[in-house]
Design an enzyme around this catalytic site. Sequence first.
Site, PDB file in Angstrom:
ATOM      1  N   ASP A 227       1.279 -10.793   4.262  1.00 40.88           N
ATOM      2  CA  ASP A 227       0.326 -10.900   3.156  1.00 40.88           C
ATOM      3  C   ASP A 227      -0.737 -11.909   3.547  1.00 40.88           C
ATOM      4  O   ASP A 227      -0.822 -12.289   4.718  1.00 40.88           O
ATOM      5  CB  ASP A 227       1.057 -11.327   1.877  1.00 40.88           C
ATOM      6  CG  ASP A 227       0.432 -10.729   0.630  1.00 40.88           C
ATOM      7  OD1 ASP A 227      -0.656 -11.185   0.240  1.00 40.88           O
ATOM      8  OD2 ASP A 227       1.028  -9.808   0.047  1.00 40.88           O
ATOM      9  N   HIS A 272      -2.241 -14.623  -3.037  1.00 40.93           N
ATOM     10  CA  HIS A 272      -1.325 -13.507  -3.233  1.00 40.93           C
ATOM     11  C   HIS A 272       0.002 -13.694  -2.502  1.00 40.93           C
ATOM     12  O   HIS A 272       1.079 -13.457  -3.053  1.00 40.93           O
ATOM     13  CB  HIS A 272      -2.040 -12.240  -2.742  1.00 40.93           C
ATOM     14  CG  HIS A 272      -1.472 -10.958  -3.217  1.00 40.93           C
ATOM     15  ND1 HIS A 272      -0.695 -10.145  -2.400  1.00 40.93           N
ATOM     16  CD2 HIS A 272      -1.572 -10.308  -4.394  1.00 40.93           C
ATOM     17  CE1 HIS A 272      -0.354  -9.057  -3.065  1.00 40.93           C
ATOM     18  NE2 HIS A 272      -0.876  -9.124  -4.283  1.00 40.93           N
ATOM     19  N   SER A 475       2.395  -5.235  -6.470  1.00 41.74           N
ATOM     20  CA  SER A 475       2.451  -6.358  -5.534  1.00 41.74           C
ATOM     21  C   SER A 475       3.659  -7.238  -5.800  1.00 41.74           C
ATOM     22  O   SER A 475       4.237  -7.812  -4.874  1.00 41.74           O
ATOM     23  CB  SER A 475       1.184  -7.210  -5.644  1.00 41.74           C
ATOM     24  OG  SER A 475       0.082  -6.531  -5.117  1.00 41.74           O
TER      25      SER A 475
END
Length: 551
Positions: A227, A272, A475
Amino acid sequence: MVPTANFGTKDEPGFELEQSADLIVVRTHSGPGIPHRSGSVRTPLSAELDDARLVARYPEAGVEVYRLPADSPSVAERKRVLDAAPEVRFAGHVLVDPGTGEPVLYTENIFVKFVDDADPRECRAVLDEAGLRIREQVGYAANAFFAAAPEGTGQRVFDIANALLARADVLYCHPELIRHSSRKAIFPQQWHLQTAVIGGKSVDAHANVAAAHAVTRGAGVTIAVVDDGVDIDHPEFAGAGKVVAPRDVTTGTDDPRPKDSFGTGPDAGDNHGTACAGVACANGTVGASGVAPEAKLMPIRLASGLGSQAEAKAFQWAADNGADVISCSWGPADGAWFQPNDPVHGRVVALPASTRLAMEHALTTGRDGRGCVILFAAGNGNESVDNDGYASFPKVIAVAACNDTGKRSVYSDFGKAVWCAFPSSDFGHRPFGHPEPLTTGIWTVDRHGRDGYNSGRVADGDATGDFTNSFGGTSSACPGAAGVVALMLSVRPNLTSDRVKDLLRESCDKIDPQGGAYGADGRSDKYGFGRLDALAAVRVAQNAGQVAPVV
């Protein structure tokens, strides 16, 4: 000389500690710890530790433990610099458990328990002769004292304690030794892990993770989170051996930390990856547990474009460095979920050969030939996942999102490639007749301080900005499912990647039976085989023999 301590009587075996070559402990005069990383203005002290990784924090004592990089000055050299800082009370070597590498802090305090029939006045005289100051005569045992050696005694406190223990009139004696407390808890806000009360409403739409933790917490398994940057200095990723083989495949370095300077807001910066890693395997020692809190974390920062060579290298790195599970919460850009006519919904994005071969490398050579288990987020476009060459690659596991009432999250992609669902956030949307959710989303780890999704507002998580209450999308569902796979591999490490995928179909609850439109094969385009049940997954893994998977 190796420090030794004994928590039992003189006739019982003691234990040895060893001095770490790369850990340093720092205690400040101010108490709360070293002001670093969370503030916009660095101090000379925080700059001295910029290259170090925080592995344990004891804020009540103003004590923090850092791991120094291999090519840095030695602990002794670093200690000389830190000791000169006016805000530092003490800096020095760290003792560790030889078996686990876990830091064991010692204070200059000693617990002493004399025999019951000893004269209390003679007990006090013995302590005075040893140079100890009585801090407290404890009330839970007869002739028991908590005493302090002079400041600066250091590791000689072990010798003092052992000398006292050798006396005929002393039953127990040992230094005060402190290990990092590890609650490994599921916190009240984490409704996706167990039944919770949020905003006065009972939420019962979880993945049965709390029950699975009675069997396993994922020890012995490594989850690679591919990520953007991961805040590996966050306390929820602290501990000896928690973070393994970190990598930034975009810059070609071993530092996976966020590298932006604009990290505040829902779409800004490298926020994220930290949240995804938290959902998968946060320790649960401070404020958020991952699905597999005892699993190791392999953070792999990928900030390059889709189809880049760095993307392929991420899978190679994970496989070649011991990852068991690979979690990928990214892919082609989604169409706007709330706009049915968005032309992006119909766009097909193929999987590049370079990335496919790297994934196959992980699927075939990873885990000593058993194959890494690769999971992808299905997507957040309210569109067909089958147009996404990444998530629909037949050998990976595509994870959809379901909400806090056990229904499909309005944005979640659907299609033949969806294999399972995991609880995540949702939105109300009146044009679709979709009701408002009961919660703001998933409570998980956030980048420390003002960076991240929560800039430090209780309404957004907590006042320090270490946690967020509104992470979501597929996600979040993907690393949640990756955590479930880690629990499975923890109890049955010899499962192949194909077998894991097959067993997951037996580990799902058929939520929303009317709206799910499950077929004769038990599969739904919205939920795959249903919402994952972590305890069921662990049980089927325990009972699984190595039979050929269903194709």
